[in-house]
Design a protein around this motif. Sequence first.
Motif, PDB file in Angstrom:
ATOM      1  N   UNK A   1      92.988  22.375  23.529  1.00 36.60           N
ATOM      2  CA  UNK A   1      94.321  22.788  23.110  1.00 36.60           C
ATOM      3  C   UNK A   1      95.143  21.630  22.541  1.00 36.60           C
ATOM      4  N   UNK A   2      95.060  20.468  23.199  1.00 38.02           N
ATOM      5  CA  UNK A   2      95.883  19.330  22.759  1.00 38.02           C
ATOM      6  C   UNK A   2      95.513  18.849  21.357  1.00 38.02           C
ATOM      7  N   UNK A   3      94.221  18.652  21.045  1.00 42.37           N
ATOM      8  CA  UNK A   3      93.881  18.268  19.675  1.00 42.37           C
ATOM      9  C   UNK A   3      94.311  19.326  18.652  1.00 42.37           C
ATOM     10  N   UNK A   4      94.171  20.597  19.008  1.00 41.61           N
ATOM     11  CA  UNK A   4      94.583  21.665  18.090  1.00 41.61           C
ATOM     12  C   UNK A   4      96.089  21.599  17.833  1.00 41.61           C
ATOM     13  N   UNK A   5      96.863  21.318  18.886  1.00 41.41           N
ATOM     14  CA  UNK A   5      98.310  21.223  18.752  1.00 41.41           C
ATOM     15  C   UNK A   5      98.695  20.033  17.875  1.00 41.41           C
ATOM     16  N   UNK A   6      98.056  18.890  18.096  1.00 42.60           N
ATOM     17  CA  UNK A   6      98.344  17.705  17.291  1.00 42.60           C
ATOM     18  C   UNK A   6      97.992  17.938  15.824  1.00 42.60           C
ATOM     19  N   UNK A   7      96.905  18.661  15.607  1.00 44.36           N
ATOM     20  CA  UNK A   7      96.519  18.980  14.233  1.00 44.36           C
ATOM     21  C   UNK A   7      97.586  19.867  13.579  1.00 44.36           C
ATOM     22  N   UNK A   8      98.049  20.875  14.315  1.00 45.03           N
ATOM     23  CA  UNK A   8      99.083  21.769  13.772  1.00 45.03           C
ATOM     24  C   UNK A   8     100.381  21.026  13.493  1.00 45.03           C
ATOM     25  N   UNK A   9     100.666  20.034  14.321  1.00 48.71           N
ATOM     26  CA  UNK A   9     101.919  19.276  14.183  1.00 48.71           C
ATOM     27  C   UNK A   9     101.829  18.159  13.140  1.00 48.71           C
ATOM     28  N   UNK A  10     100.669  18.054  12.488  1.00 50.43           N
ATOM     29  CA  UNK A  10     100.523  17.075  11.432  1.00 50.43           C
ATOM     30  C   UNK A  10     100.200  15.672  11.896  1.00 50.43           C
TER      31      UNK A  10
ATOM     32  N   UNK B   1      95.218  10.325  30.982  1.00 54.35           N
ATOM     33  CA  UNK B   1      95.298  11.787  30.955  1.00 54.35           C
ATOM     34  C   UNK B   1      95.631  12.254  29.541  1.00 54.35           C
ATOM     35  N   UNK B   2      95.046  13.375  29.163  1.00 56.26           N
ATOM     36  CA  UNK B   2      95.277  13.925  27.826  1.00 56.26           C
ATOM     37  C   UNK B   2      96.746  14.266  27.619  1.00 56.26           C
ATOM     38  N   UNK B   3      97.411  14.781  28.645  1.00 61.46           N
ATOM     39  CA  UNK B   3      98.833  15.132  28.531  1.00 61.46           C
ATOM     40  C   UNK B   3      99.678  13.899  28.213  1.00 61.46           C
ATOM     41  N   UNK B   4      99.376  12.785  28.864  1.00 60.98           N
ATOM     42  CA  UNK B   4     100.131  11.559  28.600  1.00 60.98           C
ATOM     43  C   UNK B   4      99.821  11.018  27.210  1.00 60.98           C
TER      44      UNK B   4
END
Length: 235
Positions: free
Chosen positions: A66-75, A43-46
Amino acid sequence: MVGAVQAAEVSVAVAANFSVPMQKIAAAFERDTGHHATLVFGSTAKFYTQIKSGAPFQVLLAADNQTPALLEREGLGVAGSRFTYATGRLLLWSRQPGLVDDQGQVLRTGKFEHLAIADPKLAPYGAAAVEVLKGLGLLAALTPRLVQGTSIAQTYQFVATGNAELGFVAVSQVFSGGKLTQGSAWRVPAHLHAPIRQDALLLVAGKGNPAALALLDYLRGDKARALIRSFGYEL
């Protein structure tokens, strides 16, 4: 010999709904480039939690954008590497021939005891299923019959084993070569839920890895795109 020396390996976290297409793409990728892709499905969340905790994945193929965008923002993802590799489609499916009609009216007739969906808090396909039921005005009536899987893969298993007579799954799980592999199904019209855009991301651990860069390029190529389409995704 030169190709063997230059060949590299990439560790890829792959959304559960994309497991079968990605196995085929990875095999073609290795034949065409010499690079090897080690695939982990879930799962993407995990995956998000694992990547935050330092898991050594180098590429993420998510079930959402959303998850890839969040990871990108978080460096944790390489800036500018993110792109949509597929748009998922939702399917109401039963392994029983004839149970699901091509308009999805079985949801209103109630000729079933259990309806499987993926957990809407964890899985984009589950969130889409809830959106569809709300839009049809059926969520309240069908909530007592819902059986939740932790991922779209588990949701598929509920239906495939008969623990639920029908369920909302990804088209890719029961389509191959553009055809339904078994049972009966209703392909949910795209306008009934927000688009399920699935994004790829080069993770920081993969920066500079030639196999990671080659895989992301390969996913944009004609051969991979044809395979992705054959499993019912849109591009």
